[in-house]
Design an enzyme around this catalytic site. Structure first.
Site, PDB file in Angstrom:
ATOM      1  CB  ALA A  34      22.314 -25.435  23.913  1.00 40.31           C
ATOM      2  CB  CYS A  35      22.360 -22.680  18.807  1.00 41.70           C
ATOM      3  SG  CYS A  35      21.584 -21.975  17.343  1.00 41.70           S
ATOM      4  N   GLY A  36      21.049 -25.131  17.202  1.00 46.58           N
ATOM      5  CA  GLY A  36      21.166 -25.965  16.014  1.00 46.58           C
ATOM      6  C   GLY A  36      22.313 -25.530  15.107  1.00 46.58           C
TER       7      GLY A  36
END
Length: 158
Positions: A34-36
């Site tokens: 769930a990271c950029g």
């Protein structure tokens, strides 16, 4: 101590010795779902597919940065399979910083410190390039896209 002395548990719960990758270039990455920077999974898979006779990508999920990897091993594996069709080795979630940091990451941070000599991992998708002899040769920050590392991999191919 060498990179080949380390062992980690893969995403299916099986202990794996890094010695099984002896003779290959390794790209070791701490990852999160769930990271950029999560779209970098696609670039990592592209590199792996293109050079898999000579290169292995090793992904180590980590929940230490903004709690961006909350899932268990099954959820992480499903996410990587469904979203990015990842075929390179995935490992169980680990810590990369602090007192519980995995010994592999303790070794990598000492071998290739970050900016101003810092031994901390700053965020998800920090990458370490290891040559065929098991020597850590380059550290890349999270914004460095896998495509930008390709030239360094090609140089190590000799």
């Amino acid at each position: 101590m060498s990179i080949y002395d380390f062992e980690a548990v893969d995403i299916s719960g099986k202990p794996r010795k890094l010695a099984e990758f002896r003779g290959k270039i390794m790209l070791i990455v701490n990852t999160a779902s769930a990271c950029g920077f999560t779209p970098q999974y696609a670039g990592l898979e592209t590199l792996y597919e293109k050079y898999k006779d000579d290169l292995v990508v090793l992904a180590f999920p980590c929940n230490q940065f903004g709690e961006q990897e909350k899932g268990d091993s099954a959820e992480i594996k499903d996410f990587c399979d469904l979203r990015f069709n990842v075929t390179f080795p995935l490992f169980e979630k680990i810590d990369v910083n602090g007192p519980e940091a995995h010994p592999l990451y303790q070794y990598l941070k000492k071998a290739l410190p970050g900016l101003l000599g810092s031994q901390k991992i700053k965020w998800n998708f920090t990458k370490f390039l290891i040559d065929r002899d098991g020597k850590p040769v380059q550290r890349y920050g999270p914004p460095t896209k896998p495509e930008a590392i390709e030239k360094d991999i090609v140089a190590l191919l000799g």
